[in-house]
Structures are given as C-alpha cells and as structure tokens.
Design a protein around this motif. Structure first.
Motif, PDB file in Angstrom:
ATOM      1  N   ALA A  33     -23.908 -34.174 -29.968  1.00  0.00           N
ATOM      2  CA  ALA A  33     -24.444 -34.363 -31.318  1.00  0.00           C
ATOM      3  C   ALA A  33     -23.687 -33.446 -32.268  1.00  0.00           C
ATOM      4  CB  ALA A  33     -25.939 -34.073 -31.344  1.00  0.00           C
ATOM      5  N   PHE A  34     -22.520 -33.926 -32.733  1.00  0.00           N
ATOM      6  CA  PHE A  34     -21.659 -33.133 -33.608  1.00  0.00           C
ATOM      7  C   PHE A  34     -22.086 -33.357 -35.058  1.00  0.00           C
ATOM      8  CE2 PHE A  34     -18.074 -33.114 -36.534  1.00  0.00           C
ATOM      9  CZ  PHE A  34     -17.647 -31.806 -36.392  1.00  0.00           C
ATOM     10  N   PRO A  35     -22.610 -32.335 -35.737  1.00  0.00           N
ATOM     11  CA  PRO A  35     -23.073 -32.546 -37.109  1.00  0.00           C
ATOM     12  C   PRO A  35     -21.976 -32.267 -38.151  1.00  0.00           C
ATOM     13  CG  PRO A  35     -23.899 -30.441 -36.258  1.00  0.00           C
ATOM     14  CD  PRO A  35     -22.933 -30.980 -35.243  1.00  0.00           C
ATOM     15  N   ILE A  38     -23.179 -29.579 -40.849  1.00  0.00           N
ATOM     16  CA  ILE A  38     -23.003 -28.141 -40.613  1.00  0.00           C
ATOM     17  C   ILE A  38     -21.534 -27.736 -40.773  1.00  0.00           C
ATOM     18  CG2 ILE A  38     -23.035 -26.363 -38.791  1.00  0.00           C
ATOM     19  CD1 ILE A  38     -25.714 -27.455 -37.922  1.00  0.00           C
ATOM     20  N   HIS A  39     -20.617 -28.583 -40.339  1.00  0.00           N
ATOM     21  CA  HIS A  39     -19.196 -28.220 -40.377  1.00  0.00           C
ATOM     22  C   HIS A  39     -18.571 -28.460 -41.755  1.00  0.00           C
ATOM     23  CE1 HIS A  39     -20.049 -28.519 -36.066  1.00  0.00           C
ATOM     24  NE2 HIS A  39     -19.096 -27.614 -35.926  1.00  0.00           N
ATOM     25  N   ASN A  43     -20.523 -25.257 -43.869  1.00  0.00           N
ATOM     26  CA  ASN A  43     -19.419 -24.310 -43.647  1.00  0.00           C
ATOM     27  C   ASN A  43     -18.115 -24.726 -44.340  1.00  0.00           C
ATOM     28  OD1 ASN A  43     -20.324 -22.016 -41.769  1.00  0.00           O
ATOM     29  ND2 ASN A  43     -21.196 -23.827 -40.800  1.00  0.00           N
ATOM     30  N   ILE A  45     -15.698 -26.741 -43.949  1.00  0.00           N
ATOM     31  CA  ILE A  45     -14.433 -26.912 -43.218  1.00  0.00           C
ATOM     32  C   ILE A  45     -13.780 -28.185 -43.767  1.00  0.00           C
ATOM     33  CG2 ILE A  45     -13.340 -27.175 -40.935  1.00  0.00           C
ATOM     34  CD1 ILE A  45     -15.941 -25.937 -39.752  1.00  0.00           C
ATOM     35  N   TYR A  49      -8.702 -30.355 -41.714  1.00  0.00           N
ATOM     36  CA  TYR A  49      -8.555 -29.353 -40.656  1.00  0.00           C
ATOM     37  C   TYR A  49      -8.700 -30.047 -39.294  1.00  0.00           C
ATOM     38  CZ  TYR A  49      -9.439 -25.298 -37.682  1.00  0.00           C
ATOM     39  OH  TYR A  49      -9.376 -24.362 -36.673  1.00  0.00           O
ATOM     40  N   VAL A  67      -9.361 -27.918 -30.571  1.00  0.00           N
ATOM     41  CA  VAL A  67      -9.591 -27.582 -31.985  1.00  0.00           C
ATOM     42  C   VAL A  67     -11.011 -27.028 -32.163  1.00  0.00           C
ATOM     43  CG1 VAL A  67      -9.780 -28.533 -34.331  1.00  0.00           C
ATOM     44  CG2 VAL A  67      -7.879 -29.211 -32.866  1.00  0.00           C
ATOM     45  N   CYS A  68     -11.966 -27.612 -31.478  1.00  0.00           N
ATOM     46  CA  CYS A  68     -13.353 -27.106 -31.542  1.00  0.00           C
ATOM     47  C   CYS A  68     -13.382 -25.652 -31.080  1.00  0.00           C
ATOM     48  CB  CYS A  68     -14.298 -27.908 -30.660  1.00  0.00           C
ATOM     49  SG  CYS A  68     -14.180 -29.703 -30.798  1.00  0.00           S
ATOM     50  N   CYS A  71     -12.864 -22.227 -32.963  1.00  0.00           N
ATOM     51  CA  CYS A  71     -14.025 -21.524 -33.514  1.00  0.00           C
ATOM     52  C   CYS A  71     -15.063 -21.209 -32.450  1.00  0.00           C
ATOM     53  CB  CYS A  71     -14.681 -22.359 -34.604  1.00  0.00           C
ATOM     54  SG  CYS A  71     -13.585 -22.621 -36.009  1.00  0.00           S
ATOM     55  N   HIS A  72     -15.323 -22.153 -31.563  1.00  0.00           N
ATOM     56  CA  HIS A  72     -16.465 -21.968 -30.658  1.00  0.00           C
ATOM     57  C   HIS A  72     -16.210 -20.967 -29.545  1.00  0.00           C
ATOM     58  CE1 HIS A  72     -19.518 -24.337 -32.552  1.00  0.00           C
ATOM     59  NE2 HIS A  72     -18.553 -25.141 -32.946  1.00  0.00           N
ATOM     60  N   VAL A  75     -17.668 -18.319 -32.280  1.00  0.00           N
ATOM     61  CA  VAL A  75     -19.016 -18.528 -32.839  1.00  0.00           C
ATOM     62  C   VAL A  75     -20.057 -18.153 -31.792  1.00  0.00           C
ATOM     63  CG1 VAL A  75     -20.651 -20.325 -33.600  1.00  0.00           C
ATOM     64  CG2 VAL A  75     -18.285 -20.356 -34.433  1.00  0.00           C
ATOM     65  N   LYS A  77     -23.409 -18.579 -31.794  1.00  0.00           N
ATOM     66  CA  LYS A  77     -24.541 -19.489 -31.581  1.00  0.00           C
ATOM     67  C   LYS A  77     -24.340 -20.361 -30.328  1.00  0.00           C
ATOM     68  CE  LYS A  77     -27.612 -22.653 -33.840  1.00  0.00           C
ATOM     69  NZ  LYS A  77     -28.124 -23.087 -35.130  1.00  0.00           N
ATOM     70  N   GLU A  81     -26.051 -28.575 -27.167  1.00  0.00           N
ATOM     71  CA  GLU A  81     -24.913 -29.413 -27.554  1.00  0.00           C
ATOM     72  C   GLU A  81     -23.600 -28.622 -27.489  1.00  0.00           C
ATOM     73  OE1 GLU A  81     -25.355 -32.707 -27.978  1.00  0.00           O
ATOM     74  OE2 GLU A  81     -27.479 -32.337 -27.564  1.00  0.00           O
ATOM     75  N   ILE A  82     -23.643 -27.366 -27.880  1.00  0.00           N
ATOM     76  CA  ILE A  82     -22.435 -26.527 -27.804  1.00  0.00           C
ATOM     77  C   ILE A  82     -22.093 -26.274 -26.323  1.00  0.00           C
ATOM     78  CG2 ILE A  82     -21.445 -24.253 -28.356  1.00  0.00           C
ATOM     79  CD1 ILE A  82     -23.072 -24.318 -30.977  1.00  0.00           C
TER      80      ILE A  82
HETATM   81  C1  HEC Z   1     -13.628 -24.024 -38.189  1.00  0.00           C
HETATM   82  C2  HEC Z   1     -14.658 -23.625 -37.231  1.00  0.00           C
HETATM   83  C3  HEC Z   1     -15.327 -24.690 -36.366  1.00  0.00           C
HETATM   84  C4  HEC Z   1     -14.738 -25.730 -35.690  1.00  0.00           C
HETATM   85  C5  HEC Z   1     -13.277 -26.124 -35.670  1.00  0.00           C
HETATM   86  C6  HEC Z   1     -15.812 -26.394 -34.973  1.00  0.00           C
HETATM   87  N1  HEC Z   1     -16.994 -25.781 -35.209  1.00  0.00           N
HETATM   88 FE1  HEC Z   1     -18.812 -26.367 -34.448  1.00  0.00          FE
HETATM   89  N2  HEC Z   1     -19.716 -24.896 -35.553  1.00  0.00           N
HETATM   90  C7  HEC Z   1     -19.067 -23.975 -36.339  1.00  0.00           C
HETATM   91  C8  HEC Z   1     -20.062 -23.129 -36.991  1.00  0.00           C
HETATM   92  C9  HEC Z   1     -19.756 -21.981 -37.958  1.00  0.00           C
HETATM   93  C10 HEC Z   1     -21.319 -23.587 -36.556  1.00  0.00           C
HETATM   94  C11 HEC Z   1     -22.691 -23.038 -36.958  1.00  0.00           C
HETATM   95  C12 HEC Z   1     -23.026 -21.862 -36.097  1.00  0.00           C
HETATM   96  C13 HEC Z   1     -24.336 -21.203 -36.539  1.00  0.00           C
HETATM   97  O1  HEC Z   1     -25.222 -21.902 -37.048  1.00  0.00           O
HETATM   98  O2  HEC Z   1     -24.434 -19.994 -36.327  1.00  0.00           O
HETATM   99  C14 HEC Z   1     -21.062 -24.691 -35.629  1.00  0.00           C
HETATM  100  C15 HEC Z   1     -22.061 -25.377 -34.959  1.00  0.00           C
HETATM  101  C16 HEC Z   1     -21.831 -26.381 -34.036  1.00  0.00           C
HETATM  102  C17 HEC Z   1     -22.854 -27.064 -33.272  1.00  0.00           C
HETATM  103  C18 HEC Z   1     -24.332 -26.747 -33.308  1.00  0.00           C
HETATM  104  C19 HEC Z   1     -25.019 -27.534 -34.372  1.00  0.00           C
HETATM  105  C20 HEC Z   1     -26.501 -27.215 -34.445  1.00  0.00           C
HETATM  106  O3  HEC Z   1     -27.261 -28.153 -34.315  1.00  0.00           O
HETATM  107  O4  HEC Z   1     -26.846 -26.060 -34.617  1.00  0.00           O
HETATM  108  C21 HEC Z   1     -22.233 -27.989 -32.470  1.00  0.00           C
HETATM  109  C22 HEC Z   1     -22.870 -28.971 -31.504  1.00  0.00           C
HETATM  110  C23 HEC Z   1     -20.813 -27.898 -32.744  1.00  0.00           C
HETATM  111  N3  HEC Z   1     -20.608 -26.901 -33.684  1.00  0.00           N
HETATM  112  C24 HEC Z   1     -19.854 -28.661 -32.118  1.00  0.00           C
HETATM  113  C25 HEC Z   1     -18.506 -28.656 -32.450  1.00  0.00           C
HETATM  114  C26 HEC Z   1     -17.523 -29.561 -31.914  1.00  0.00           C
HETATM  115  C27 HEC Z   1     -17.796 -30.644 -30.870  1.00  0.00           C
HETATM  116  C28 HEC Z   1     -16.348 -29.259 -32.509  1.00  0.00           C
HETATM  117  C29 HEC Z   1     -15.006 -29.945 -32.352  1.00  0.00           C
HETATM  118  C30 HEC Z   1     -14.988 -31.366 -32.666  1.00  0.00           C
HETATM  119  C31 HEC Z   1     -16.581 -28.144 -33.419  1.00  0.00           C
HETATM  120  N4  HEC Z   1     -17.901 -27.807 -33.356  1.00  0.00           N
HETATM  121  C32 HEC Z   1     -15.611 -27.514 -34.184  1.00  0.00           C
HETATM  122  C33 HEC Z   1     -17.716 -23.840 -36.522  1.00  0.00           C
HETATM  123  C34 HEC Z   1     -16.762 -24.728 -36.047  1.00  0.00           C
END
Ligand code: HEC
Ligand code: HEC
Ligand code: HEC
Ligand code: HEC
Ligand code: HEC
Length: 184
Positions: A33-35, A38-39, A43, A45, A49, A67-68, A71-72, A75, A77, A81-82
């Motif tokens: 569940a990629f939101p 939030i991104h 944030n 982004i 990117y 690419v995910c 950051c992850h 990050v 959190k 899903e993460i």
């Molecule tokens: C440029 C930085 C960045 C990239 C690239 C990135 N994320 Fe994130 N993502 C974040 C941040 C910041 C959060 C929010 C964290 C928080 O709430 O503390 C987040 C949150 C999430 C969450 C949790 C959402 C929720 O319900 O809280 C998921 C799932 C997620 N990312 C998946 C992905 C996936 C899959 C990819 C690649 C396709 C990706 N992210 C790429 C920065 C990034």
C-alpha cells in the motif's frame, strides 16, 4: 494510407472485442500500500524523482525498490507495509505492481514529448499527490487525446520547444491531429 486503414481495421476488430484499455476510475489494490499522498504530497518528493524516465522516454516507469531504499534504509518509521518492502529487497524479489493505465498497442504515446513541452502530470493523471491509492483519472479515449491536441494545435505550451518543433515539422501544428501522429 491503405496499409494504415487495414491495420486500423484489424486493430478495431480486436479492440472492439476486448476494450481492455479504458478503465476510468480503475483503482486496484497494490502488493504494497504505497501512498502517493505521504510521498508526493506531505513530503513533496518530486514526481520525477521516482518516475525519472518520463523526461527521456516513452514510459514514465515505476521505480525499482532500490530507489525506495534510498530513503527507507534511513527513515525510522516501521509499518507492516514498509516491512513488505524490506522483505522484497532482502529476498531480491521484484514487487509486482499492478499496472493501472493501459493504452491499446495500436496507439503511440510518448511521455517525454509531453513532459518536455510543459504538460503537467496532473493534467492527465489528476491530483496524484492527494491520492492514498492511485486511480485512473482520465478516460484515455481518442476523444480525450484530441480535445487537448486541438487546444494546443495553436496555443504554445512552452514557447521555445514549440518554436523549434514547428520549424522542424515544417509548420504543421505541434500537437498533431493527423491519424499518423498516434497510429502507425
Ligand atoms: C525520498 C524519500 C522516500 C522514498 C524514495 C520513498 N519513501 Fe516511502 N516514505 C518516506 C517518508 C519520509 C515516509 C513517512 C515516514 C513517517 O511518517 O515517519 C514514508 C512512508 C512510507 C510508507 C508508510 C506509509 C504509512 O502508511 O505510514 C510506505 C508503505 C512507504 N513509504 C513505501 C515506499 C515505497 C514502496 C517506496 C518506493 C517505491 C518508497 N516508500 C520510497 C520517504 C520515502
Ligand atoms: C517515492 C516514489 C514516487 C513518487 C515521488 C511518485 N510516484 Fe507515482 N508511483 C510510484 C510507485 C511505486 C507506483 C506503483 C504503485 C502504485 O500504483 O501506487 C506509482 C504509480 C504511479 C501511477 C500509476 C501507474 C500505472 O500503473 O498506470 C501514476 C499515474 C503515478 N505514479 C504518477 C505520479 C505523479 C503524478 C507523481 C507526482 C505528483 C508521482 N507519481 C510521484 C512511486 C512514486
Ligand atoms: C498527456 C498526458 C500525460 C501526461 C502529461 C503524463 N502522463 Fe503518465 N500516462 C499517460 C498515459 C496515456 C499512460 C498510459 C501509457 C500506456 O499505456 O502506454 C500513462 C502512464 C503512466 C505511468 C504507468 C507506467 C508507464 O509509463 O506506462 C506512470 C507511472 C505515469 N504515467 C506517470 C506520469 C508522470 C510522473 C508524469 C509527469 C512527469 C506523467 N505521467 C505525465 C498520460 C500522461
Ligand atoms: C493535456 C493535453 C494533452 C493530452 C491529454 C494529450 N496530449 Fe499529446 N501532446 C500535447 C502537446 C501540448 C503536444 C506537443 C508537444 C510538443 O511537440 O512540444 C503533444 C504531442 C503529442 C505527440 C507528438 C507530436 C505529434 O502530434 O505528432 C503525440 C504522438 C501525442 N501527443 C500523442 C498523444 C496521445 C496518444 C494522447 C492520448 C492517449 C495524447 N497525446 C494526449 C498535449 C496533450
Ligand atoms: C492524439 C492521438 C490520436 C490521433 C491524432 C488519432 N487517434 Fe485514433 N485512437 C487514439 C487512442 C488513444 C485510441 C484508443 C482509445 C479509444 O479507442 O478511444 C484510438 C482508437 C482508434 C480506433 C479504434 C476504434 C475505437 O474507437 O475503439 C480507430 C479506428 C482510430 N483510432 C482511428 C483514427 C483515425 C482514422 C484518426 C485520424 C482521423 C485517428 N484515429 C487519430 C488516439 C488518436
């Protein structure tokens, strides 16, 4: 023109039987569940990117998990899903995203031609930065393409690229209405 007519005739028959591509409002559940909200929203982004290919090629592309992890891996959190993302990366397993937008094969569409001339992603995809889950915003019909092309046949989107392509294309309208712009 004859060959085009035959090709289109065949395509029309196949397309009429299926009409697989037109699904306005299609909003499938994804393996993670990629939101976007939030991104790309909270944030901020930039779309490019992750969808960096949209500037240079036909397809905008979906970013690989590496690419995910830019950051992850930092990050803090953690959510279920993460966790799914990290497991996929650990197992070297590609994430099987379900493709939402699908044009039929007999239509030529190229992201870079649109993105470089200044057409915003949102004109065609809607307010993705507000979406928890992506849904198909536009109908993706021929009429929809042509409505915008008519609007831009005379009005430049970005003056410089239009000037260059106008000269190069011998003063044809830049956003084409010719069948062969999109079918060949
Ligand atoms: C440029 C930085 C960045 C990239 C690239 C990135 N994320 Fe994130 N993502 C974040 C941040 C910041 C959060 C929010 C964290 C928080 O709430 O503390 C987040 C949150 C999430 C969450 C949790 C959402 C929720 O319900 O809280 C998921 C799932 C997620 N990312 C998946 C992905 C996936 C899959 C990819 C690649 C396709 C990706 N992210 C790429 C920065 C990034
Ligand atoms: C952090 C990376 C990231 C950012 C930033 C991002 N996207 Fe995405 N995008 C993805 C991923 C991963 C998918 C596949 C999963 C999904 O559909 O939600 C996707 C899917 C999509 C799709 C659906 C593709 C299909 O299957 O047809 C569209 C349209 C899209 N993004 C547009 C945008 C736009 C417009 C922006 C900026 C407002 C944006 N994206 C920002 C990662 C990103
Ligand atoms: C002029 C309309 C238009 C614009 C502008 C546009 N798109 Fe698309 N997009 C489409 C169409 C049409 C498809 C389906 C293409 C296909 O099936 O071949 C698509 C498909 C996609 C997909 C699915 C993967 C792919 O490439 O087929 C993603 C992701 C996407 N777009 C992201 C973006 C992003 C990000 C931007 C801005 C940088 C953008 N789009 C700008 C019309 C547009
Ligand atoms: C929101 C407006 C918009 C929509 C919707 C749109 N286009 Fe375009 N399109 C443009 C503009 C503006 C250009 C001119 C780009 C340039 O040359 O600078 C263009 C150029 C093109 C070109 C290359 C130039 C030409 O006409 O020979 C093709 C091919 C094309 N579009 C196909 C499509 C297809 C297929 C669709 C529908 C799936 C579509 N477009 C939807 C605005 C749009
Ligand atoms: C700007 C792009 C564009 C141009 C120009 C264009 N088409 Fe299309 N055409 C499409 C798209 C996208 C589809 C698939 C979606 C649909 O069927 O509406 C399509 C579908 C079709 C179909 C399949 C029938 C159907 O409705 O499902 C035929 C036949 C066709 N076009 C003929 C033509 C002819 C003839 C011309 C020139 C007068 C033309 N097209 C110009 C984009 C274009």
């Amino acid at each position: 023109m004859g060959i085009l007519a035959v090709c289109l005739g065949g395509a029309l028959a196949a397309w009429g039987l299926s009409r697989v591509g037109i699904h306005q409002g299609y909003e499938p559940v994804q393996p993670i569940a990629f939101p976007h909200k939030i991104h790309a929203g909270d944030n901020k982004i930039p779309c490019l990117y992750c969808h960096y290919a949209a500037r240079t090629s036909r397809h905008a592309g979906i970013p690989p998990a590496s690419v995910c992890m830019n950051c992850h891996s930092l990050v803090e959190k953690q959510t279920v899903e993460i966790e799914k993302l990290k497991e996929a990366v650990q197992d070297l397993r590609p994430i099987k995203w379900t493709k939402i937008h699908n044009l039929p094969d007999f239509v030529y569409f190229n992201h870079s031609q649109h993105v470089l001339s200044g057409v915003a992603c949102q004109r065609c995809h809607g307010p993705v930065e507000q979406m928890e889950r992506v849904k198909q915003f536009a109908p993706l019909t021929m009429g929809w393409c042509l409505d915008c092309h008519r609007e831009h046949a005379h009005v430049p989107v970005a003056a410089v690229p239009r000037a260059i392509s106008t000269v190069a294309k011998n003063f044809n309208p830049v956003a084409g209405l010719d069948c062969t712009s999109c079918h060949y």
